[in-house]
Design a protein around this motif. Structure first.
Motif, PDB file in Angstrom:
ATOM      1  N   ALA A 101       0.821  -1.218   0.000  1.00 59.72           N
ATOM      2  CA  ALA A 101       0.000   0.000   0.000  1.00 59.72           C
ATOM      3  C   ALA A 101       0.852   1.264   0.000  1.00 59.72           C
ATOM      4  N   PHE A 102       2.076   1.163  -0.466  1.00 60.86           N
ATOM      5  CA  PHE A 102       2.941   2.344  -0.563  1.00 60.86           C
ATOM      6  C   PHE A 102       4.041   2.032  -1.543  1.00 60.86           C
ATOM      7  N   GLN A 103       4.592   3.090  -2.075  1.00 59.73           N
ATOM      8  CA  GLN A 103       5.798   2.933  -2.881  1.00 59.73           C
ATOM      9  C   GLN A 103       6.906   3.731  -2.206  1.00 59.73           C
ATOM     10  N   CYS A 104       6.872   5.056  -2.368  1.00 58.38           N
ATOM     11  CA  CYS A 104       7.930   5.848  -1.728  1.00 58.38           C
ATOM     12  C   CYS A 104       7.760   5.881  -0.216  1.00 58.38           C
ATOM     13  N   GLY A 105       6.539   5.692   0.262  1.00 57.41           N
ATOM     14  CA  GLY A 105       6.305   5.651   1.705  1.00 57.41           C
ATOM     15  C   GLY A 105       6.079   7.004   2.356  1.00 57.41           C
ATOM     16  N   TYR A 106       6.098   8.056   1.567  1.00 55.34           N
ATOM     17  CA  TYR A 106       6.033   9.374   2.200  1.00 55.34           C
ATOM     18  C   TYR A 106       4.632   9.730   2.688  1.00 55.34           C
ATOM     19  N   CYS A 107       3.611   9.271   1.979  1.00 58.02           N
ATOM     20  CA  CYS A 107       2.258   9.571   2.441  1.00 58.02           C
ATOM     21  C   CYS A 107       1.790   8.567   3.492  1.00 58.02           C
ATOM     22  N   THR A 108       2.572   7.491   3.651  1.00 55.67           N
ATOM     23  CA  THR A 108       2.134   6.333   4.421  1.00 55.67           C
ATOM     24  C   THR A 108       1.769   6.618   5.885  1.00 55.67           C
ATOM     25  N   PRO A 109       2.626   7.309   6.628  1.00 56.28           N
ATOM     26  CA  PRO A 109       2.245   7.574   8.033  1.00 56.28           C
ATOM     27  C   PRO A 109       0.901   8.294   8.129  1.00 56.28           C
ATOM     28  N   LEU A 138      -3.627  12.310   0.157  1.00 53.42           N
ATOM     29  CA  LEU A 138      -3.169  12.103  -1.216  1.00 53.42           C
ATOM     30  C   LEU A 138      -2.006  11.122  -1.263  1.00 53.42           C
ATOM     31  N   CYS A 139      -1.909  10.409  -2.381  1.00 54.69           N
ATOM     32  CA  CYS A 139      -0.749   9.559  -2.635  1.00 54.69           C
ATOM     33  C   CYS A 139      -0.318   9.786  -4.064  1.00 54.69           C
ATOM     34  N   ARG A 140       0.822  10.430  -4.260  1.00 56.30           N
ATOM     35  CA  ARG A 140       1.245  10.727  -5.628  1.00 56.30           C
ATOM     36  C   ARG A 140       1.807   9.485  -6.314  1.00 56.30           C
ATOM     37  N   CYS A 141       2.269   8.503  -5.535  1.00 55.16           N
ATOM     38  CA  CYS A 141       2.785   7.285  -6.164  1.00 55.16           C
ATOM     39  C   CYS A 141       1.665   6.469  -6.785  1.00 55.16           C
ATOM     40  N   GLY A 142       0.432   6.750  -6.396  1.00 56.41           N
ATOM     41  CA  GLY A 142      -0.682   5.982  -6.934  1.00 56.41           C
ATOM     42  C   GLY A 142      -0.815   4.622  -6.273  1.00 56.41           C
TER      43      GLY A 142
ATOM     44  N   PRO B 193       6.029  15.304  -6.242  1.00 56.03           N
ATOM     45  CA  PRO B 193       6.183  14.182  -5.314  1.00 56.03           C
ATOM     46  C   PRO B 193       5.672  14.643  -3.947  1.00 56.03           C
ATOM     47  N   MET B 194       5.203  13.704  -3.128  1.00 59.22           N
ATOM     48  CA  MET B 194       4.634  14.117  -1.843  1.00 59.22           C
ATOM     49  C   MET B 194       5.695  14.747  -0.928  1.00 59.22           C
ATOM     50  N   GLU B 195       6.903  14.237  -1.017  1.00 56.17           N
ATOM     51  CA  GLU B 195       7.975  14.857  -0.217  1.00 56.17           C
ATOM     52  C   GLU B 195       8.504  16.068  -0.968  1.00 56.17           C
TER      53      GLU B 195
HETATM   54  S1  FES Z   1       3.534   6.044  -1.346  1.00 58.76           S
HETATM   55 FE1  FES Z   1       4.524   7.712  -2.303  1.00 58.76          FE
HETATM   56  S2  FES Z   1       3.062   9.245  -2.011  1.00 58.76           S
HETATM   57 FE2  FES Z   1       2.017   7.529  -1.324  1.00 58.76          FE
END
Ligand code: FES
Ligand code: FES
Lengths: 161, 745
Positions: A101-109, A138-142, B193-195
């Motif tokens: 349920a994540f890619q980059c993990g930035y929206c995850t928390p 939001l999740c930009r990684c989709g 990007p989110m970050e």
């Molecule tokens: S996992 Fe990258 S923004 Fe959601």
């Protein structure tokens, strides 16, 4: 205007009390990240538009970037660092890993804290309603499908707290 | 006792726990002693000169340490080439704080450094500025007459210019049985990007820096910093283990890196510079582009004439190029082609590769034109693709190394239920909503570059694999670990993939879908070399059980070297280490495609995309109800992370088609919606039933692993498939993106 006077406040974050001196213009998000070094809570916009900074305050999900720290004097705050029970991940955390349920993990928390808060609110019954009530994150990684799948699994498994 | 292969297994991301517990640290999150915070000030005019930049008052504020402007910027490299990075287009790289010249709106013009973030941001508002403004142009549409060919440079290697014309397009087009033409436009898009971009610089002593940077290439940033600030490469370490999304925005070192390093070196302090969301719109974007197509076909559906022209925006200082018009003839073997790409330099920052650069732009025009042809020929759109199917890349006249696109079409169509489609526009309904089915093809290059990898085995039998490559959310760490496990015959737990550190062996920037195909084979090669070393040492052991054996006669499994046709005969790794005095065994290898052979075949990944939309004409709502993407991308190392890549790409496609756009007010030359409330991307409620199929594709040519890459292919076919579905639903051909409800009126 430049604030001059610091205020003494107490924040209970993840069951630990922190006494801090803080200028009133500092957001809860920046206190968590810069003062307490709890960087699990993310900053994606600083304007209440992305949900990355979602934390639980007295059990309710809020956007910590739109909250001044001084407003939460005495509150109990749960951040992503306090979601797991020690080594034991919260069911939502486990489901996130399982469903990718994540890619980059930035929206995850933010997604996870928001999901926990959302389930607790008890308003969303169907998948569609869950999607709707999670739409502030939001999740930009989709990773959207995985995120909703993970939440639905926990919701239907009934193992959330 | 051979262990099962890890390649092909849907392993959950190895860093998953760190990401769900908030322990994964991103560039702007590292603690440092007495850290200073930098806040960037950006120009509010679009073109002209700064006449006054008065920092007197701002500097008096408590906690403000220094304010850097063009007037007091420490000196940096003289020559243009010293600023060039691995993704720099031909031209002159933008240099922050170089002089008082303003080249675009939002240009960084000062850095305030203070003890707290809040004070730095506040002090920035106290800087007094005056400008003289000059006339500027930011509107692509009204400047199309200035379109010119692009300059060539190093970047042209990965981004070749359009192929030369073939046959006689004009004549073939005029004489074709049916003709279809179109004009296609899309606006500016930002990666978002989110970050947000951030750099934390740790000042480790004179001219020695440890830098946590948001980047898609640790060595790219390292090189930039060393060159620009005149430091030794070995004194600059760039680390980026977690990158909160990038999508191309991290392919070039961004100005917060320059700013943070400049301040750190000058002040001899630890410094962090984080951009805010509005500043995320000040350093690169997908360029607005106008395209023209003219396709002609014979009665049997064979496309015999292709014209495709693209005019994209670029800056006044660099010629940003992407591959927009090269795709049609790679797919459809027309004999008569005319393909052109030009740019219009405007007063904007240079565009920057953004997920599926060029491909998602070009395929939008190509596949809508194909759909239109299908209607004019009265042939099913899928059928038309099959009629024009080619095993060869006509544009280069080379065979494909592999191409299972046919099966993508067939398996995708079956899963989607394409045969239930009534081709008549406006013929399918659900309640009061119109339903449309659309399809399109996707294509993307399968490239491989040079990479180096080190493999180190320690006496406990565990192996560390090292590469400077990043993992921007693609699953690279997990995939590389899987590859190493199989080659070494070890369990995942025995392998640690150490990455995203410029001190590690060279890897190129992570982009263009070439990372797995570049670093993967390098990991495999290093592991093989490590095995060979172990084998050589094993042969010299006293008991000499392997002395007569050749490397091909053994396998490596769970810490043993085992004779293939006599599994009872084996040597444990522990024995080898015992004889080696417990010393680690290591090897570093360079891996790249064979230059004589690699160019002999065309290499691409393909997809077939099927989409169902629902259109509520009264409310003007367009929804993607279902989509199926069938992908042929060679060997899939990890179906779980690869599926996420494709899903992410599909959602990017939905976003590009129905949501996102940066809107410019050309009176001010300024972006009007630089925030996540007004720059729309899909939210959870917008994403419905998405399906991914990986079609079997064996490719022994592309590399030892047979992998191609899945980072962009998920995007490319979506925009035309959605637009074609909207046509089917409504009977309206909408060629401009994004398609908002006003376009339905
Ligand atoms: S996992 Fe990258 S923004 Fe959601
Ligand atoms: S950082 Fe708070 S909503 Fe985006």
């Amino acid at each position: 205007m430049e604030p001059k006077e610091t205020h003494a406040i107490t924040l209970n974050v993840n069951d630990t009390n922190y006494q801090i001196q803080i200028l009133p213009w500092v957001s809860l998000l920046d206190v968590l990240r810069e003062e307490l070094h709890l960087t699990g809570t993310k900053k994606g916009c600083d304007h209440g538009q992305c949900g990355a900074c979602t934390v639980l305050v007295d059990g309710k999900r809020i956007l910590s970037c739109l909250t001044l720290a001084v407003m939460k004097d005495g509150s109990a705050i749960t951040t992503i660092e306090g979601v797991a029970d020690g080594e034991n991940l919260h069911p939502i955390q486990k489901a996130f890993i399982e469903h990718d349920a994540f890619q980059c993990g930035y929206c995850t928390p933010g997604q996870i804290c928001s999901a926990i808060g959302m389930l607790k609110e008890g308003k969303a019954q169907t998948r569609e309603e869950v999607q709707e009530l999670m739409s502030g994150n939001l999740c930009r990684c989709g990773a959207n499908r995985g995120i909703i799948n993970a939440i639905m699994e926990v919701k239907e498994g009934g193992c959330h707290e | 006792m051979t262990k099962l292969p890890q390649i092909g297994k849907p392993i959950s991301r190895l860093e998953g726990r760190l990401k769900v517990t908030g322990s994964a640290k991103y560039a702007g999150e590292y603690e440092a002693e007495d850290l200073l915070y930098g806040y960037v000030v950006n120009s509010t005019i679009t073109k002209g000169k700064i006449t006054v930049i008065d920092t007197t008052e701002a500097k008096t504020l408590e906690g403000v340490i220094e304010i850097f402007t063009h007037e007091n910027k420490p000196s940096t490299a003289w020559f243009d080439f010293q600023y060039a990075d691995m993704d720099a287009p031909p031209g002159t790289v933008f240099k922050p704080l170089k002089d008082n010249d303003i080249k675009y709106n939002g240009q960084p013009i000062a850095l305030v450094v203070a003890a707290t973030f809040e004070m730095a941001r506040y002090a920035a508002t106290k800087i007094k500025l005056a400008y003289t403004e000059e006339k500027f142009e930011t509107n692509l549409q009204s400047n199309l007459h200035k379109a010119r060919d692009t300059k060539k440079g190093l970047a042209s290697m990965l981004k070749p210019p359009p192929p030369k014309p073939t046959g006689d397009f004009e004549e073939a087009y005029q004489n074709s049985f049916v003709q279809s033409s179109g004009e296609f436009k899309h606006g500016t898009e930002h990666h978002n990007p989110m970050e947000m971009f951030a750099t934390t610089v740790i000042y480790e002593g004179k001219d020695q820096l440890k830098i946590y940077d948001k980047t898609q290439g640790t060595i790219n940033s390292q090189m930039y910093v060393a060159n620009v600030f005149g430091l030794k490469m070995k004194n600059v370490q760039v680390i980026a283990p977690f990158v909160g999304g990038a999508f191309g925005s991290g392919l070039r070192p961004q100005y917060q890196l320059f700013m943070a390093v400049m301040a750190s070196l000058k002040l001899k302090r630890n410094v962090r510079v984080t951009l805010d969301r509005a500043q995320m719109y000040t350093f690169g974007h997908r360029p607005p582009t106008v395209q023209f197509t003219k396709f002609g076909a014979e009665k049997n559906g064979k496309v015999n004439a292709i014209y495709h022209k693209a005019i994209g925006e670029t800056s006044q200082f660099e010629d940003y190029v992407e591959i927009v018009v090269n795709w049609a003839n790679m797919l459809y073997p027309a004999e008569n082609t005319l393909l052109e790409h030009q740019v219009v330099p405007l007063d904007v920052y240079s565009p920057l590769d953004m997920r599926a650069p060029g491909g998602s732009t070009g395929m939008h025009a190509i596949e809508i034109t194909m759909d239109d042809l299908a209607y004019k020929l009265n042939i099913d759109p899928l059928e038309l693709r099959l009629i024009n199917y080619s095993e060869k890349d006509k544009s280069s006249d080379k065979e494909y190394s592999s191409k299972e696109l046919r099966n993508c079409y067939l398996e995708g169509a079956k899963k989607f239920g394409w045969s239930n489609r009534n081709p008549e526009p406006r013929s399918m309904k659900r309640g009061n909503k119109l339903v449309g089915y659309g399809m399109a093809t996707g294509i993307w290059d399968a490239n491989r570059l040079l990479a180096r990898v080190q493999a180190i085995m320690t006496s406990d039998g565990k192996v560390a694999i090292k590469s400077a490559v990043t993992d921007i959310g693609t699953g690279t760490q997990t995939i590389m670990t899987q590859i190493a496990a199989d080659e070494l015959g070890l369990r995942l737990e025995d392998i640690t993939f150490l990455y995203a550190d410029s001190k590690m062996p060279f890897a190129p920037i992570q982009g263009g879908s070439f990372t797995t195909a570049t670093v993967g084979p390098a990991v495999k090669a290093a592991c093989k070399a490590l095995n060979e070393k172990l084998f050589r040492k094993a042969k010299h052991l006293k008991n000499a059980v392997l002395s007569e054996m050749k490397f091909e006669d053994v396998i490596f499994s769970e810490g043993f070297i085992i004779v293939k046709n006599n599994p009872e005969t084996k040597i444990s790794i522990a024995e080898i280490f015992a004889a080696n005095g417990g010393k680690e065994i290591k090897t570093t290898n360079t891996s790249m495609p064979n230059p004589l052979r690699y160019g002999k075949k065309a290499r691409a990944v393909h997809s077939a995309v099927f989409v169902e939309v629902e259109v509520d004409e009264e409310l003007g709502i367009i929804e993607v109800k279902r989509a199926v993407t069938a992908v042929a991308a060679g060997k899939i190392i990890n179906p779980k992370t690869a599926e996420s890549q494709i899903l992410g790409g599909m959602i990017w496609g939905i976003s590009k088609t129905l949501h996102e756009e940066t809107i410019t007010d050309h009176n001010f030359g300024k972006y009007m919606n630089p925030n996540l409330a007004e720059y729309h991307i899909p939210v959870h409620a917008d994403i419905q039933d998405l399906n991914v199929i990986f079609v079997e594709e064996n490719d022994t040519f592309v590399n030892d692993l047979g992998v191609k890459g899945v980072g962009e292919i998920g995007v490319v076919g979506m925009p035309p498939a959605i637009a074609n579905a909207i046509f089917h639903a409504t009977g309206k051909r909408i060629n401009d993106l994004p398609i908002h409800f006003d376009k339905l009126l």
